[in-house]
Design a protein around this motif. Structure first.
Motif, PDB file in Angstrom:
ATOM      1  N   THR A 345      -7.835  11.130 -24.672  1.00 52.55           N
ATOM      2  CA  THR A 345      -9.015  11.037 -25.540  1.00 52.55           C
ATOM      3  C   THR A 345      -9.840  12.333 -25.453  1.00 52.55           C
ATOM      4  O   THR A 345      -9.548  13.194 -24.627  1.00 52.55           O
ATOM      5  CB  THR A 345      -9.919   9.870 -25.106  1.00 52.55           C
ATOM      6  OG1 THR A 345     -10.420  10.181 -23.796  1.00 52.55           O
ATOM      7  CG2 THR A 345      -9.170   8.557 -25.071  1.00 52.55           C
ATOM      8  N   LYS A 346     -10.885  12.416 -26.285  1.00 48.43           N
ATOM      9  CA  LYS A 346     -11.749  13.601 -26.256  1.00 48.43           C
ATOM     10  C   LYS A 346     -12.438  13.745 -24.903  1.00 48.43           C
ATOM     11  O   LYS A 346     -12.825  14.839 -24.494  1.00 48.43           O
ATOM     12  CB  LYS A 346     -12.825  13.478 -27.341  1.00 48.43           C
ATOM     13  CG  LYS A 346     -12.324  13.867 -28.710  1.00 48.43           C
ATOM     14  CD  LYS A 346     -13.455  13.827 -29.687  1.00 48.43           C
ATOM     15  CE  LYS A 346     -12.923  14.047 -31.094  1.00 48.43           C
ATOM     16  NZ  LYS A 346     -13.898  13.695 -32.118  1.00 48.43           N
ATOM     17  N   ALA A 347     -12.626  12.629 -24.217  1.00 44.50           N
ATOM     18  CA  ALA A 347     -13.291  12.671 -22.903  1.00 44.50           C
ATOM     19  C   ALA A 347     -12.296  12.956 -21.783  1.00 44.50           C
ATOM     20  O   ALA A 347     -12.617  12.763 -20.602  1.00 44.50           O
ATOM     21  CB  ALA A 347     -13.996  11.347 -22.652  1.00 44.50           C
ATOM     22  N   ASP A 348     -11.082  13.413 -22.145  1.00 48.95           N
ATOM     23  CA  ASP A 348     -10.048  13.730 -21.145  1.00 48.95           C
ATOM     24  C   ASP A 348      -9.659  12.503 -20.318  1.00 48.95           C
ATOM     25  O   ASP A 348      -9.510  12.584 -19.094  1.00 48.95           O
ATOM     26  CB  ASP A 348     -10.510  14.856 -20.213  1.00 48.95           C
ATOM     27  CG  ASP A 348     -10.222  16.223 -20.805  1.00 48.95           C
ATOM     28  OD1 ASP A 348      -9.528  16.273 -21.841  1.00 48.95           O
ATOM     29  OD2 ASP A 348     -10.683  17.231 -20.242  1.00 48.95           O
ATOM     30  N   THR A 349      -9.552  11.364 -20.993  1.00 51.12           N
ATOM     31  CA  THR A 349      -9.105  10.154 -20.290  1.00 51.12           C
ATOM     32  C   THR A 349      -7.918   9.541 -21.043  1.00 51.12           C
ATOM     33  O   THR A 349      -7.698   9.850 -22.219  1.00 51.12           O
ATOM     34  CB  THR A 349     -10.223   9.096 -20.222  1.00 51.12           C
ATOM     35  OG1 THR A 349     -10.652   8.808 -21.553  1.00 51.12           O
ATOM     36  CG2 THR A 349     -11.419   9.572 -19.410  1.00 51.12           C
ATOM     37  N   ILE A 350      -7.197   8.693 -20.342  1.00 55.53           N
ATOM     38  CA  ILE A 350      -6.136   7.907 -20.981  1.00 55.53           C
ATOM     39  C   ILE A 350      -6.519   6.437 -20.770  1.00 55.53           C
ATOM     40  O   ILE A 350      -6.893   6.049 -19.660  1.00 55.53           O
ATOM     41  CB  ILE A 350      -4.757   8.209 -20.343  1.00 55.53           C
ATOM     42  CG1 ILE A 350      -4.414   9.690 -20.570  1.00 55.53           C
ATOM     43  CG2 ILE A 350      -3.680   7.303 -20.921  1.00 55.53           C
ATOM     44  CD1 ILE A 350      -3.165  10.157 -19.857  1.00 55.53           C
ATOM     45  N   ILE A 351      -6.465   5.665 -21.855  1.00 57.48           N
ATOM     46  CA  ILE A 351      -6.894   4.257 -21.765  1.00 57.48           C
ATOM     47  C   ILE A 351      -5.685   3.368 -21.459  1.00 57.48           C
ATOM     48  O   ILE A 351      -4.665   3.414 -22.163  1.00 57.48           O
ATOM     49  CB  ILE A 351      -7.535   3.787 -23.095  1.00 57.48           C
ATOM     50  CG1 ILE A 351      -8.609   4.785 -23.574  1.00 57.48           C
ATOM     51  CG2 ILE A 351      -8.114   2.384 -22.957  1.00 57.48           C
ATOM     52  CD1 ILE A 351      -9.834   4.876 -22.726  1.00 57.48           C
ATOM     53  N   TYR A 352      -5.824   2.567 -20.410  1.00 61.06           N
ATOM     54  CA  TYR A 352      -4.788   1.606 -20.024  1.00 61.06           C
ATOM     55  C   TYR A 352      -5.295   0.205 -20.366  1.00 61.06           C
ATOM     56  O   TYR A 352      -6.438  -0.133 -20.059  1.00 61.06           O
ATOM     57  CB  TYR A 352      -4.464   1.726 -18.526  1.00 61.06           C
ATOM     58  CG  TYR A 352      -3.774   3.029 -18.211  1.00 61.06           C
ATOM     59  CD1 TYR A 352      -4.504   4.211 -18.067  1.00 61.06           C
ATOM     60  CD2 TYR A 352      -2.386   3.087 -18.112  1.00 61.06           C
ATOM     61  CE1 TYR A 352      -3.877   5.421 -17.834  1.00 61.06           C
ATOM     62  CE2 TYR A 352      -1.743   4.293 -17.875  1.00 61.06           C
ATOM     63  CZ  TYR A 352      -2.500   5.459 -17.746  1.00 61.06           C
ATOM     64  OH  TYR A 352      -1.860   6.652 -17.528  1.00 61.06           O
ATOM     65  N   ARG A 379      -8.595   6.157 -17.452  1.00 59.18           N
ATOM     66  CA  ARG A 379      -8.202   6.980 -16.293  1.00 59.18           C
ATOM     67  C   ARG A 379      -8.317   8.455 -16.672  1.00 59.18           C
ATOM     68  O   ARG A 379      -7.751   8.901 -17.683  1.00 59.18           O
ATOM     69  CB  ARG A 379      -6.748   6.653 -15.903  1.00 59.18           C
ATOM     70  CG  ARG A 379      -6.264   7.443 -14.698  1.00 59.18           C
ATOM     71  CD  ARG A 379      -4.831   7.057 -14.343  1.00 59.18           C
ATOM     72  NE  ARG A 379      -4.293   7.962 -13.335  1.00 59.18           N
ATOM     73  CZ  ARG A 379      -4.468   7.847 -12.022  1.00 59.18           C
ATOM     74  NH1 ARG A 379      -5.176   6.839 -11.554  1.00 59.18           N
ATOM     75  NH2 ARG A 379      -3.940   8.707 -11.205  1.00 59.18           N
ATOM     76  N   SER A 380      -9.060   9.194 -15.870  1.00 58.88           N
ATOM     77  CA  SER A 380      -9.231  10.625 -16.148  1.00 58.88           C
ATOM     78  C   SER A 380      -7.903  11.347 -15.978  1.00 58.88           C
ATOM     79  O   SER A 380      -7.118  11.016 -15.081  1.00 58.88           O
ATOM     80  CB  SER A 380     -10.274  11.202 -15.181  1.00 58.88           C
ATOM     81  OG  SER A 380     -10.227  12.598 -15.208  1.00 58.88           O
ATOM     82  N   VAL A 381      -7.680  12.359 -16.818  1.00 56.78           N
ATOM     83  CA  VAL A 381      -6.454  13.158 -16.649  1.00 56.78           C
ATOM     84  C   VAL A 381      -6.527  13.972 -15.348  1.00 56.78           C
ATOM     85  O   VAL A 381      -5.532  14.517 -14.887  1.00 56.78           O
ATOM     86  CB  VAL A 381      -6.213  14.110 -17.860  1.00 56.78           C
ATOM     87  CG1 VAL A 381      -5.910  13.347 -19.107  1.00 56.78           C
ATOM     88  CG2 VAL A 381      -7.393  15.052 -18.059  1.00 56.78           C
ATOM     89  N   HIS A 382      -7.755  14.044 -14.774  1.00 55.36           N
ATOM     90  CA  HIS A 382      -7.932  14.781 -13.511  1.00 55.36           C
ATOM     91  C   HIS A 382      -8.027  13.818 -12.325  1.00 55.36           C
ATOM     92  O   HIS A 382      -8.553  14.185 -11.285  1.00 55.36           O
ATOM     93  CB  HIS A 382      -9.217  15.624 -13.570  1.00 55.36           C
ATOM     94  CG  HIS A 382      -9.297  16.516 -14.770  1.00 55.36           C
ATOM     95  ND1 HIS A 382      -8.406  17.521 -15.001  1.00 55.36           N
ATOM     96  CD2 HIS A 382     -10.168  16.536 -15.824  1.00 55.36           C
ATOM     97  CE1 HIS A 382      -8.721  18.142 -16.140  1.00 55.36           C
ATOM     98  NE2 HIS A 382      -9.785  17.556 -16.654  1.00 55.36           N
ATOM     99  N   GLU A 383      -7.510  12.610 -12.503  1.00 55.94           N
ATOM    100  CA  GLU A 383      -7.721  11.582 -11.476  1.00 55.94           C
ATOM    101  C   GLU A 383      -7.132  11.966 -10.115  1.00 55.94           C
ATOM    102  O   GLU A 383      -7.717  11.669  -9.076  1.00 55.94           O
ATOM    103  CB  GLU A 383      -7.122  10.248 -11.951  1.00 55.94           C
ATOM    104  CG  GLU A 383      -7.695   9.009 -11.296  1.00 55.94           C
ATOM    105  CD  GLU A 383      -9.197   8.830 -11.492  1.00 55.94           C
ATOM    106  OE1 GLU A 383      -9.707   9.234 -12.541  1.00 55.94           O
ATOM    107  OE2 GLU A 383      -9.854   8.293 -10.582  1.00 55.94           O
ATOM    108  N   GLU A 384      -6.000  12.661 -10.149  1.00 60.72           N
ATOM    109  CA  GLU A 384      -5.383  13.067  -8.862  1.00 60.72           C
ATOM    110  C   GLU A 384      -6.342  13.948  -8.067  1.00 60.72           C
ATOM    111  O   GLU A 384      -6.531  13.760  -6.864  1.00 60.72           O
ATOM    112  CB  GLU A 384      -4.126  13.889  -9.134  1.00 60.72           C
ATOM    113  CG  GLU A 384      -2.853  13.091  -9.149  1.00 60.72           C
ATOM    114  CD  GLU A 384      -1.671  14.010  -9.435  1.00 60.72           C
ATOM    115  OE1 GLU A 384      -1.396  14.876  -8.590  1.00 60.72           O
ATOM    116  OE2 GLU A 384      -1.066  13.862 -10.503  1.00 60.72           O
ATOM    117  N   SER A 385      -6.948  14.907  -8.773  1.00 59.87           N
ATOM    118  CA  SER A 385      -7.883  15.817  -8.087  1.00 59.87           C
ATOM    119  C   SER A 385      -9.128  15.052  -7.658  1.00 59.87           C
ATOM    120  O   SER A 385      -9.705  15.320  -6.600  1.00 59.87           O
ATOM    121  CB  SER A 385      -8.278  16.957  -9.020  1.00 59.87           C
ATOM    122  OG  SER A 385      -7.140  17.602  -9.493  1.00 59.87           O
TER     123      SER A 385
END
Ligand code: SF4
Length: 463
Positions: A345-352, A379-385
């Motif tokens: 998404t524009k907010a750099d997230t993926i919706i589950y 879930r943020s695309v930067h969730e790992e970090s």
């Protein structure tokens, strides 16, 4: 018996040694021992003509500026008077007792002319930093970053409100510099140059941002950004930005990269406050720079209404799905697309999402998604970090880092209260840059003098 001066001050010749009249523990003595301007002099040489009348020695102007920034003398006119009258200042500037002190307008000419063109203030800052490194005052293991608003030299009432187009007759240097900057980013500009309309614009210093510190009145300001080494609090880089959080965060990348490139310094950990805890910033630290982020993670996943928070769902990296407490999967896609989609998404997230039929009869429905038919988790695309940041946040080392972060806040307090830089005197972004570089140089010089030489004089006490 009561003595009485004879009152005569008409002796023509005196035997006077300036050096003997400057206290041994004077701050400027310490600074003089660690300051070497020979390299800078050589770098400035190409900016002077080989013919004509000799100019005022640039080293004298730099020394006078150092006196001004080290001793909190903000006015150039007053600085000239002080150097004229104060023996210690005269001694530091290498002026004889009867030598002429440059006029205050000389500062302006040099600051806006040769010094700015030759980037002399950055070179001065870097040469002082190099000396700090040689003296072992920079460990390089941990850095801290922070920013502080400094008021611009702009009247709050002299501005145009958001949406209005300012008109400048006889634009000043700061206005011309600002308009050139706008035109550079908007090449089609002409007389109708499109100016940023999202904020109030100062007519005196349009590059300053209209902003407000928490609890304070709105004002035009710049931000000074410090990157400091945590060993003894030496400033390893400084950057001027508009007083705006996103610019401040971006400047961190510039400073960390520059320090690595110029001095080969790359910290193992970077300490900062919440402003630096966005997913993108954490990802830059962890993945791009391999620096441990000792910053609070922006986390809005914790629900306060008693319903299940996303951390009560189990993430499965391989399957690319969450599992709810009932063992149901939440997925970002449930069918194969011909063209693979990233679903970002524009907010750099993926919706589950869960499935309606799974949730319909679930016993936890009221605690999970009482108002919707399915449960969604962004879930943020930067969730790992972000997970790396969260894990560090639970370590005792992080508690230490939080305590050490105060060093950079103390430097800002010192900058404003002791060096009296709570309001700029120069306008425009380049004016802010020059002032912040000189102030950071003065702070490093004071700290180095105190550490190395044990300068404990009256003026050094507040380092
Ligand atoms: S409501 Fe749906 S997602 Fe939530 S716990 Fe029940 S089955 Fe799982």
């Amino acid at each position: 018996m009561m003595g009485q001066q004879d009152g005569s001050q008409d002796r023509l010749f005196y035997s006077f040694n300036l050096d003997e009249h400057v206290p041994r523990d004077h701050l400027l003595r310490g600074i003089d021992q660690v300051l070497d301007l020979r390299e800078l002099r050589a770098q400035l040489a190409p900016f002077y003509s080989h013919t004509g009348r000799p100019s005022i020695d640039p080293e004298l102007i730099l020394r006078m500026l150092i006196v001004g920034y080290c001793c909190g003398i903000r006015s150039e006119r007053r600085l000239c008077e002080e150097v004229h009258l104060n023996l210690a200042y005269r001694w530091f500037c290498r002026l004889e007792l009867d030598a002429q002190v440059p006029n205050h307008s000389t500062f302006s000419k040099n600051r806006h002319g040769r010094f700015r063109t030759s980037d002399a203030f950055r070179q001065l800052f870097e040469s002082v930093l190099r000396r700090c490194m040689t003296e072992g005052l920079v460990g390089g293991e941990g850095f801290a970053v922070d920013a502080s608003f400094i008021r611009a030299d702009a009247n709050r009432a002299r501005g145009v409100e958001r949406g209005q187009v300012p008109k400048w007759e006889n634009p000043s240097r700061a206005v011309r510099e600002y308009l050139e900057g706008v035109e550079a980013t908007n090449p089609v500009a002409s007389d109708d140059t499109e100016l940023p309309s999202e904020r109030n614009i100062s007519l005196s210093d349009p590059a300053a941002h209209w902003t407000a510190a928490p609890g304070g009145p709105p004002q035009y300001a710049y931000s000074t950004n410090y990157l400091i080494d945590l060993d003894v609090g030496i400033i390893v880089d400084v950057e001027a930005t508009p007083a705006n959080r996103s610019w401040e965060v971006e400047s961190t990348k510039v400073m960390v990269d520059r320090v690595e490139e110029r001095f080969g310094l790359k910290p193992r950990r970077l300490v900062g406050d919440t402003a630096y805890g966005s997913g993108a910033m954490l990802s830059w630290m962890v993945k791009e720079k391999e620096i441990a982020p000792h910053v609070p993670v922006w986390d809005k996943t914790q629900r306060k209404d008693g319903t299940l928070s996303s951390n009560e769902f189990t993430w499965n990296e391989q399957a690319n799905e969450y599992r709810c407490p009932e063992g149901v999967s939440l997925r970002s896609e449930r069918r194969n697309f011909t063209e693979p989609r990233d679903h970002v998404t524009k907010a750099d997230t993926i919706i589950y999402r869960s499935r309606k039929q799974d949730c319909a009869g679930c016993q936890l429905k009221q605690r999970c998604c009482p108002n919707t038919s399915i449960r969604k988790i962004a879930r943020s695309v930067h969730e790992e970090s972000r997970d790396v940041g969260r894990a560090i946040g639970r370590t005792p080392e992080y508690i230490d880092s939080k305590r050490q972060r105060k060093k950079v806040e103390m430097l800002f307090a010192h900058l404003k209260r002791i060096l009296k830089l709570d309001r700029l005197r120069l306008r425009g972004m380049s004016g802010a840059r020059d002032e912040f570089l000189l102030a950071a140089t003065a702070q490093n010089l004071r700290r180095m003098a105190k550490r190395l030489l044990g300068v404990q004089g009256r003026t050094a006490a507040a380092i």
